[in-house]
Design an enzyme around this catalytic site. Sequence first.
Site, PDB file in Angstrom:
ATOM      1  N   THR A  13       1.663   6.860   0.544  1.00 55.47           N
ATOM      2  CA  THR A  13       0.729   5.789   0.188  1.00 55.47           C
ATOM      3  C   THR A  13       0.695   5.562  -1.312  1.00 55.47           C
ATOM      4  OG1 THR A  13      -1.554   5.036   0.479  1.00 55.47           O
ATOM      5  CG2 THR A  13      -1.266   7.340  -0.086  1.00 55.47           C
ATOM      6  N   THR A  46      -1.843   2.974   4.931  1.00 55.31           N
ATOM      7  CA  THR A  46      -0.911   4.017   4.547  1.00 55.31           C
ATOM      8  C   THR A  46       0.022   4.189   5.719  1.00 55.31           C
ATOM      9  OG1 THR A  46      -2.507   5.199   3.200  1.00 55.31           O
ATOM     10  CG2 THR A  46      -0.876   6.541   4.324  1.00 55.31           C
ATOM     11  N   ARG A  78      -7.352   9.152  -9.417  1.00 56.47           N
ATOM     12  CA  ARG A  78      -7.890   9.372  -8.069  1.00 56.47           C
ATOM     13  C   ARG A  78      -6.745   9.715  -7.099  1.00 56.47           C
ATOM     14  NH1 ARG A  78      -7.012   7.170  -2.682  1.00 56.47           N
ATOM     15  NH2 ARG A  78      -8.975   7.236  -1.567  1.00 56.47           N
ATOM     16  N   VAL A  79      -6.980  10.719  -6.285  1.00 59.85           N
ATOM     17  CA  VAL A  79      -6.040  11.086  -5.228  1.00 59.85           C
ATOM     18  C   VAL A  79      -6.813  11.055  -3.911  1.00 59.85           C
ATOM     19  CG1 VAL A  79      -4.637  12.966  -4.277  1.00 59.85           C
ATOM     20  CG2 VAL A  79      -4.590  12.491  -6.735  1.00 59.85           C
ATOM     21  N   GLY A  80      -6.185  10.521  -2.882  1.00 59.72           N
ATOM     22  CA  GLY A  80      -6.856  10.418  -1.588  1.00 59.72           C
ATOM     23  C   GLY A  80      -6.478  11.536  -0.640  1.00 59.72           C
ATOM     24  N   ASP A  81      -6.649  11.264   0.625  1.00 59.72           N
ATOM     25  CA  ASP A  81      -6.392  12.262   1.658  1.00 59.72           C
ATOM     26  C   ASP A  81      -4.914  12.435   1.974  1.00 59.72           C
ATOM     27  OD1 ASP A  81      -6.519   9.535   2.695  1.00 59.72           O
ATOM     28  OD2 ASP A  81      -6.049  10.454   4.621  1.00 59.72           O
ATOM     29  N   SER A  90       0.819  -1.219   0.000  1.00 60.58           N
ATOM     30  CA  SER A  90       0.000   0.000   0.000  1.00 60.58           C
ATOM     31  C   SER A  90       0.848   1.262   0.000  1.00 60.58           C
ATOM     32  CB  SER A  90      -0.932   0.003   1.212  1.00 60.58           C
ATOM     33  OG  SER A  90      -0.178  -0.177   2.368  1.00 60.58           O
ATOM     34  N   THR A 102      -5.193   7.240   8.171  1.00 59.13           N
ATOM     35  CA  THR A 102      -5.133   6.121   7.234  1.00 59.13           C
ATOM     36  C   THR A 102      -6.552   5.645   6.986  1.00 59.13           C
ATOM     37  OG1 THR A 102      -4.176   3.928   6.846  1.00 59.13           O
ATOM     38  CG2 THR A 102      -4.782   4.445   9.103  1.00 59.13           C
ATOM     39  N   GLY A 103      -6.759   4.982   5.875  1.00 58.44           N
ATOM     40  CA  GLY A 103      -8.086   4.449   5.585  1.00 58.44           C
ATOM     41  C   GLY A 103      -8.754   5.174   4.430  1.00 58.44           C
ATOM     42  N   GLY A 144      -9.778   7.507   2.188  1.00 57.42           N
ATOM     43  CA  GLY A 144      -9.360   8.890   2.052  1.00 57.42           C
ATOM     44  C   GLY A 144     -10.488   9.865   1.786  1.00 57.42           C
TER      45      GLY A 144
END
Length: 334
Positions: free
Chosen positions: A211, A193, A221-224, A91, A244-245, A247
Amino acid sequence: MKRRKFIQNTSLGSLGVVAGATALACKSESEKEATTLATDKEEKNIPMVIATWEVPNAVSKAWSTLQEGRTALDAIEEGCKVEEADPENQSVGYGGLPDRDGNVTLDACIMNSKGDYGSVVYLQNIKHPISIARKVMEDTPHVLMAGMGAQQFALELGFEKENLLTEASKAAWEEWKKTSEYKPIINIENHDTIGMLAIDKDGNISGGCTTSGLAYKMAGRVGDSPIIGAGLFVDNEIGAATATGMGEEVLKTVGSFLIVELMRQGMSPQAACEEAVRRIVSKNPNHKDFQVGYIAVNKKGETGAYAIHEGFLATVHQNEKMKTYAPEYHLTGP
Ligand code: ASP
């Protein structure tokens, strides 16, 4: 136990629910433990390192960096690099699971005690996004660089272009393609992450987060994780938090900033993490189907950790001792 395995082994059906008011009123065992670890000897609260999940190698590296007298910022970069280079960690960095088109795309950010911040999103073929994020922060007038521009910047700095898709991650992706079930909400096993916070001997706080994001995500796609205030926030006067988790849920509630602001208002790191989780739970009726976990530290070196579901772990090095622990679970919310 590897983090992904741990989460896979978590049965949603086995999770109990405790009313929010009760849950927040009683001090959890994990809080007692974290506080004890932090206050055994007040003068030894710092230096310290805390990270999401079971990452003893990364935390040890960060700790030894602090022991050399280097800064919290150096410790964060060195610690995060350990996970980025580990192909077993699917990850983060090298060996990260790809997006649904088979591309490994990496997000990372770093923040120092002066409030400076650097971030890369959708970075490909560069093993150490945390280092590029630091360079964005230190060597450019910008705070966030994306995609090909970020890669070009890394190559100009002398970083090597590498194929980050390992055989194991390629095989996992090919297996996933048989069904191509794109279920970003319920794939809780696809989230982990490394978020890391550190305080150095001078009491200065820094943090980082790195991450490969949600496995088999839509391209682009981009997360938090690389977004200031969501995946990470540091305020050297107050403390720091990282996530983590899932996003999308962290982004919508600006979770890490929220935790730091709650600590500013007087909450302990543990209570602040629990409130940030409660905020997500109270706003999203589907919260049983995804995981979000937070860790936090305040200026005194007291720590907190909490998540929506059991299975979340934090690794902390403080008072010469390192341990990985699971915060006591009591789902907060209505
Ligand atoms: N927070 C990361 C993201 O949404 C995923 C993770 O924690 O594994 O990109």
